[in-house]
Design an enzyme around this catalytic site. Sequence first.
Site, PDB file in Angstrom:
ATOM      1  N   LYS A   4       0.834  -1.306   0.067  1.00 16.56           N
ATOM      2  CA  LYS A   4       0.030  -0.107  -0.194  1.00 16.56           C
ATOM      3  C   LYS A   4       0.967   1.287   0.118  1.00 16.56           C
ATOM      4  O   LYS A   4       2.105   1.221   0.331  1.00 16.56           O
ATOM      5  CB  LYS A   4      -0.869   0.039   1.072  1.00 16.56           C
ATOM      6  N   TYR A  27     -12.055  -3.231  -3.733  1.00 13.88           N
ATOM      7  CA  TYR A  27     -12.589  -3.341  -2.380  1.00 13.88           C
ATOM      8  C   TYR A  27     -14.112  -3.139  -2.455  1.00 13.88           C
ATOM      9  O   TYR A  27     -14.643  -2.873  -1.195  1.00 13.88           O
ATOM     10  CB  TYR A  27     -11.960  -2.154  -1.410  1.00 13.88           C
ATOM     11  N   ASN A  54      -2.091  -0.182   7.524  1.00 12.48           N
ATOM     12  CA  ASN A  54      -1.434  -1.518   7.682  1.00 12.48           C
ATOM     13  C   ASN A  54      -0.376  -2.013   6.493  1.00 12.48           C
ATOM     14  O   ASN A  54      -0.031  -3.257   6.504  1.00 12.48           O
ATOM     15  CB  ASN A  54      -2.531  -2.566   7.965  1.00 12.48           C
ATOM     16  N   HIS A  71      -1.617  -5.658   1.462  1.00 11.47           N
ATOM     17  CA  HIS A  71      -2.762  -6.171   1.303  1.00 11.47           C
ATOM     18  C   HIS A  71      -2.257  -7.576   0.733  1.00 11.47           C
ATOM     19  O   HIS A  71      -1.569  -7.840  -0.222  1.00 11.47           O
ATOM     20  CB  HIS A  71      -3.559  -5.644   0.233  1.00 11.47           C
ATOM     21  N   GLU A 129      -8.536 -10.992  -8.048  1.00 14.37           N
ATOM     22  CA  GLU A 129      -7.569  -9.651  -7.904  1.00 14.37           C
ATOM     23  C   GLU A 129      -6.852  -9.927  -8.999  1.00 14.37           C
ATOM     24  O   GLU A 129      -6.376  -8.809  -9.506  1.00 14.37           O
ATOM     25  CB  GLU A 129      -7.318  -9.766  -6.482  1.00 14.37           C
TER      26      GLU A 129
HETATM   27  N1  UDP Z   1      -9.624  -1.466   7.314  1.00 16.10           N
HETATM   28  C1  UDP Z   1      -9.782  -0.545   8.213  1.00 16.10           C
HETATM   29  N2  UDP Z   1     -10.564  -0.395   9.330  1.00 16.10           N
HETATM   30  C2  UDP Z   1     -11.200  -1.344   9.627  1.00 16.10           C
HETATM   31  C3  UDP Z   1     -11.065  -2.588   8.945  1.00 16.10           C
HETATM   32  C4  UDP Z   1     -10.226  -2.791   7.777  1.00 16.10           C
HETATM   33  O1  UDP Z   1      -9.356   0.808   7.850  1.00 16.10           O
HETATM   34  O2  UDP Z   1     -12.033  -1.436  10.633  1.00 16.10           O
HETATM   35  C5  UDP Z   1      -8.707  -1.564   6.089  1.00 16.10           C
HETATM   36  C6  UDP Z   1      -7.545  -2.072   6.401  1.00 16.10           C
HETATM   37  O3  UDP Z   1      -6.374  -1.303   5.711  1.00 16.10           O
HETATM   38  C7  UDP Z   1      -7.738  -3.306   5.823  1.00 16.10           C
HETATM   39  C8  UDP Z   1      -8.431  -3.180   4.598  1.00 16.10           C
HETATM   40  O4  UDP Z   1      -9.400  -2.230   5.146  1.00 16.10           O
HETATM   41  O5  UDP Z   1      -6.369  -4.083   5.455  1.00 16.10           O
HETATM   42  C9  UDP Z   1      -9.278  -4.335   4.124  1.00 16.10           C
HETATM   43  O6  UDP Z   1     -10.039  -4.936   5.120  1.00 16.10           O
HETATM   44  P1  UDP Z   1     -10.228  -6.498   5.459  1.00 16.10           P
HETATM   45  O7  UDP Z   1     -11.202  -6.919   6.255  1.00 16.10           O
HETATM   46  O8  UDP Z   1     -10.202  -7.295   3.802  1.00 16.10           O
HETATM   47  O9  UDP Z   1      -8.654  -6.707   6.071  1.00 16.10           O
HETATM   48  P2  UDP Z   1      -7.389  -7.416   5.379  1.00 16.10           P
HETATM   49  O10 UDP Z   1      -7.722  -8.623   4.392  1.00 16.10           O
HETATM   50  O11 UDP Z   1      -6.526  -6.474   4.518  1.00 16.10           O
HETATM   51  O12 UDP Z   1      -6.555  -7.986   6.315  1.00 16.10           O
HETATM   52 MG    MG Z   2      -9.106  -8.439   2.742  1.00 13.86          MG
END
Ligand code: UDP
Ligand code: MG
Length: 159
Positions: free
Chosen positions: A20, A60, A123, A126, A137
Site C-alpha cells: 500500500k 475493495y 497497515n 494487502h 484480484e
Molecule cells: N480497514 C480499516 N478499518 C477497519 C477494517 C479494515 O481501515 O476497521 C482497512 C485495512 O487497511 C484493511 C482493509 O481495510 O487492510 C481491508 O479490510 P479487510 O477486512 O479485507 O482486511 P485485510 O484482508 O486487509 O486483512
Molecule cells: Mg481483505
Amino acid sequence: EREQEDNKHSEMEQTFIMIKPDGVQRGLVGEIISRFEKKGFYLKGLKLINVERSFAEKHYADLSAKPFFNGLVEYIISGPVIAMVWQGKNVVITGRKIIGATNPAESAPGTIRGDFAIDIGRNVIHGSDSVESARKEIALWFPECPFNWQSCLHPWIYE
Ligand code: UDP
Ligand code: MG
C-alpha cells in the site's frame, strides 16, 4: 499419480499482494519482497502504479458498505502502490500469515504488519484472503497476465 497431479496443481497456487502507499513511501518494498522471496515463493508479476478511485473501489467492492470504506479508498489512491503476483504451494494462506492480522495491534511480531505498522488504516500491505479472491484480484490488476516461467530453484524448494 493423482496425488502428484494435485501437488503440482497446489504448487501453482497464486496470490495477489499489494504494498500500500504507506509501505512504498516508507521504503518497505525491498524488505517485503525479500520476505516472500526468502520463504521460497516465486514472484510472477510486479508493477508500481497509481490507481484511480474507481479502480480502488472495485478492488475493495466487497467492503463498500463498511464505515471505513471511503477512508480506505482515499488511502489506497494516496500514492503509488506495488502490485504483485506470488506463486507457490499454499501461498494464499501462508501469504496471509506472513502479512499478519488486519489490525497491527493484534499482528504478531515477525509478521509484516506486526513489525512495521501501528494503525489498521495504515497497515502497509494487502493479501488475497482466498484462492477465489486471488483469482479475481489477479485478473483485475494483471489483465495482461500469464506469467509462465519456472525458477531453476524449483527442485531445491519442492520435494
Ligand atoms: N480497514 C480499516 N478499518 C477497519 C477494517 C479494515 O481501515 O476497521 C482497512 C485495512 O487497511 C484493511 C482493509 O481495510 O487492510 C481491508 O479490510 P479487510 O477486512 O479485507 O482486511 P485485510 O484482508 O486487509 O486483512
Ligand atoms: Mg481483505
